[in-house]
Motif scaffolding. Structure first.
Motif, short mmCIF file in Angstrom:
data_model
loop_
_atom_site.label_atom_id
_atom_site.label_comp_id
_atom_site.label_asym_id
_atom_site.label_seq_id
_atom_site.Cartn_x
_atom_site.Cartn_y
_atom_site.Cartn_z
N UNK A 129 0.83 -1.20 0.00
CA UNK A 129 0.00 0.00 0.00
C UNK A 129 0.86 1.25 0.00
N UNK A 130 0.29 2.29 -0.55
CA UNK A 130 0.94 3.59 -0.55
C UNK A 130 1.12 4.08 0.87
N UNK A 131 0.13 3.82 1.70
CA UNK A 131 0.18 4.24 3.10
C UNK A 131 1.38 3.60 3.80
N UNK A 158 -2.55 11.48 0.92
CA UNK A 158 -1.76 10.36 0.42
C UNK A 158 -1.76 9.19 1.40
N UNK A 159 -1.87 9.50 2.69
CA UNK A 159 -1.83 8.47 3.73
C UNK A 159 -3.16 7.74 3.92
N UNK A 171 -0.44 8.44 -5.28
CA UNK A 171 0.87 9.04 -5.54
C UNK A 171 1.23 8.90 -7.01
N UNK A 172 1.78 9.94 -7.56
CA UNK A 172 2.32 9.90 -8.91
C UNK A 172 3.58 9.04 -8.87
N UNK A 215 10.98 9.70 -5.96
CA UNK A 215 11.56 10.77 -5.16
C UNK A 215 11.69 10.34 -3.70
N UNK A 216 10.65 9.74 -3.16
CA UNK A 216 10.69 9.30 -1.76
C UNK A 216 11.75 8.22 -1.57
#
Length: 99
Positions: A9-11, A42-43, A54-55, A61-62
């Motif tokens: 997951x993005x989270x 985003x979270x 998120x793109x 970048x992260x």
């Protein structure tokens, strides 16, 4: 979990990145150049009202920010343009950039 492959997951990805960079949400949002509200969106879980995906550029970048934060101080080069020797311009003839 490795940040080199897309996590479940993005989270989870963002929370792990914050933990590994030892930042609170406000610091993390500032580091990403985002508002705290955007980070909160985003979270949110996928499908939750107000969640924003998120793109792919942000994922990369992260990952790079985390890798850089985990480098020994001597190995981390400063971000930004290379140093220009005193008295020299980054431009040669009109409009030509010199690397």
């Amino acid at each position: 979990m490795s940040l080199h492959r897309k996590p479940k997951s993005q989270q989870a990805f963002l929370l792990e990145a914050m933990q590994r960079m030892e930042m609170d949400p406000d610091q993390f949002a500032r580091r990403l150049g985002a508002s705290r509200r955007r980070l909160d969106d985003w979270l949110k879980r996928t499908g939750e009202p107000g969640s924003i995906e998120l793109d792919p550029v942000i994922w990369t970048f992260v990952r790079e920010l985390v890798e850089r934060a985990e480098m020994p101080d001597s190995a981390a080069a400063p971000l930004g343009p290379p140093e220009v020797p005193q008295g020299r311009s980054r431009f040669s003839s009109p409009g030509r950039w010199v690397a």
